[in-house]
Design a protein around this motif. Structure first.
Motif, mmCIF file in Angstrom:
data_model
loop_
_atom_site.group_PDB
_atom_site.id
_atom_site.type_symbol
_atom_site.label_atom_id
_atom_site.label_comp_id
_atom_site.label_asym_id
_atom_site.label_seq_id
_atom_site.Cartn_x
_atom_site.Cartn_y
_atom_site.Cartn_z
ATOM 1 N N VAL A 1 0.852 -1.190 0.000
ATOM 2 C CA VAL A 1 0.000 0.000 0.000
ATOM 3 C C VAL A 1 0.884 1.234 0.000
ATOM 4 C CG1 VAL A 1 -1.673 1.338 1.321
ATOM 5 C CG2 VAL A 1 -1.905 -1.145 1.180
ATOM 6 N N SER B 1 -0.546 4.594 -0.703
ATOM 7 C CA SER B 1 -1.308 5.833 -0.635
ATOM 8 C C SER B 1 -2.562 5.637 0.195
ATOM 9 C CB SER B 1 -1.697 6.308 -2.048
ATOM 10 O OG SER B 1 -2.663 5.419 -2.607
ATOM 11 N N GLU C 1 -5.210 3.757 -1.878
ATOM 12 C CA GLU C 1 -5.002 2.302 -1.922
ATOM 13 C C GLU C 1 -5.433 1.648 -0.608
ATOM 14 O OE1 GLU C 1 -0.955 1.564 -3.013
ATOM 15 O OE2 GLU C 1 -1.133 2.710 -4.882
ATOM 16 N N TRP C 2 -5.159 2.310 0.520
ATOM 17 C CA TRP C 2 -5.567 1.759 1.817
ATOM 18 C C TRP C 2 -7.089 1.726 1.936
ATOM 19 C CZ3 TRP C 2 -3.976 -1.159 5.558
ATOM 20 C CH2 TRP C 2 -4.606 -1.138 6.802
ATOM 21 N N LEU D 1 -0.609 -6.373 -4.368
ATOM 22 C CA LEU D 1 -0.462 -4.934 -4.517
ATOM 23 C C LEU D 1 0.849 -4.585 -5.207
ATOM 24 C CD1 LEU D 1 -1.663 -3.897 -0.946
ATOM 25 C CD2 LEU D 1 -3.030 -4.039 -3.038
ATOM 26 N N GLN D 2 0.803 -3.538 -6.016
ATOM 27 C CA GLN D 2 1.985 -3.036 -6.716
ATOM 28 C C GLN D 2 2.687 -4.153 -7.488
ATOM 29 O OE1 GLN D 2 2.366 0.180 -6.911
ATOM 30 N NE2 GLN D 2 0.665 0.466 -5.491
ATOM 31 N N ASP E 1 -1.712 -1.277 -9.443
ATOM 32 C CA ASP E 1 -2.051 -1.068 -8.032
ATOM 33 C C ASP E 1 -2.542 -2.341 -7.352
ATOM 34 O OD1 ASP E 1 -1.399 1.655 -8.089
ATOM 35 O OD2 ASP E 1 -3.355 2.155 -8.919
ATOM 36 N N ALA E 2 -3.455 -3.051 -7.982
ATOM 37 C CA ALA E 2 -4.026 -4.264 -7.382
ATOM 38 C C ALA E 2 -4.288 -5.285 -8.485
ATOM 39 C CB ALA E 2 -5.317 -3.933 -6.640
ATOM 40 N N GLU F 1 -6.712 -0.231 -11.255
ATOM 41 C CA GLU F 1 -5.831 0.933 -11.188
ATOM 42 C C GLU F 1 -6.579 2.037 -10.457
ATOM 43 O OE1 GLU F 1 -2.870 0.733 -11.910
ATOM 44 O OE2 GLU F 1 -2.618 -0.759 -13.506
ATOM 45 N N LEU F 2 -5.902 2.659 -9.509
ATOM 46 C CA LEU F 2 -6.521 3.695 -8.683
ATOM 47 C C LEU F 2 -5.922 5.045 -9.030
ATOM 48 C CD1 LEU F 2 -6.384 1.653 -5.379
ATOM 49 C CD2 LEU F 2 -8.428 2.119 -6.744
#
Length: 264
Positions: free
Chosen positions: A148, A150, A153-154, A171-172, A182-183, A193-194
């Protein structure tokens, strides 16, 4: 600027740090979010500067319209110029003076930039009797939070994925050399993607339409801050449907919001 302390130009944020340290006396150090900024965990200089000092009497706040300085009595070691508390101490002090989102942002940034490690932050927090947001700090340091980077993302991981009983993603994840997603749910071939807060607030209806059209190869879903924080249930339902369509056999859960609205 202060009695016995002069600044030839308009004082900068850094000027106020030095002035406050000189005003507080020897062994004083910059702490909290101000120290975290000096160490690289907080990008923007905070409006309030915290200075720890070992004096026997309280010191009144100082500053101007742009920058304020508050003083607290406690023993804090420091290093650097201007002297500031170590990163782990700074992050824990920061948690007591900022919002939850700001705490998450600083801690995840510190981890992603290699300023500290989860084990080090946990060790320092264990030495304290009182830690603001201790449960949050422990959660961010847990193995399940690794990756995580950001606040967004959290929030996605906690109020979208876990709150609705969806499987944890990787993640990542590096799917192509030089890029990270991102996930990722590798077994189902699903990627999320966030996008950050600015410039990505699209209507949920259009986003859902576009996401459902992209059903070839890796299925990529894109969500922004507003989607995750204001529509977590809708995001979870959509993600559930895509995961199921690609082979996941689990059952979507209902979070507090779902139950309160009697939906899902």
């Amino acid at each position: 600027m202060l009695s016995g302390i002069y600044c030839l130009d308009e004082p900068t944020w850094s000027s106020w740090c030095w002035a406050a340290l000189l005003h507080a006396g020897p062994d004083s150090v910059v702490g909290g979010s101000a120290a975290a900024h000096l160490l690289g965990a907080v990008p923007k200089a905070p409006e309030q500067i915290l200075v720890w000092h070992e004096g026997t009497s309280a010191i009144k706040p100082i500053g101007n319209a742009a920058t304020g300085v508050t003083f607290r009595r406690a023993v804090r070691s420091g290093r650097g110029a201007p002297p500031r508390t170590p990163i782990d101490v700074s992050l824990l002090d920061l948690a007591a003076e900022t919002t939850e989102d700001e705490t998450i942002a600083a801690i995840t940034r510190a981890f992603s930039q290699g300023l500290t490690t989860p084990s080090r932050l946990l060790a320092v927090s264990a030495e304290r009797k009182q830690v603001s947001r201790r449960a949050l700090v422990k959660a961010l340091c847990s193995k399940s939070a690794h990756g995580v980077e950001s606040v967004l993302e959290w929030r996605f991981l906690t109020i979208v994925v876990r709150a609705h009983g969806l499987p944890d993603p990787t993640l990542q994840k590096e799917l192509r050399r030089g890029t990270r997603s991102d996930a990722v749910w590798e077994d189902q071939g699903v990627v999320v993607e966030l996008d950050g807060r600015l410039g990505h607030e699209q209507a949920f209806r259009d986003m859902a339409r576009d996401n459902r059209l992209a059903m070839s190869g890796l299925q990529t879903l894109r969500y922004g801050w507003h989607d995750v924080t204001e529509r977590p249930c809708e995001v979870a339902w959509q993600l559930h449907d895509v995961l199921v369509s690609r082979g996941w056999i689990g059952v979507r859960g209902r979070c507090v919001r779902c139950r309160a609205a009697r939906i899902g």
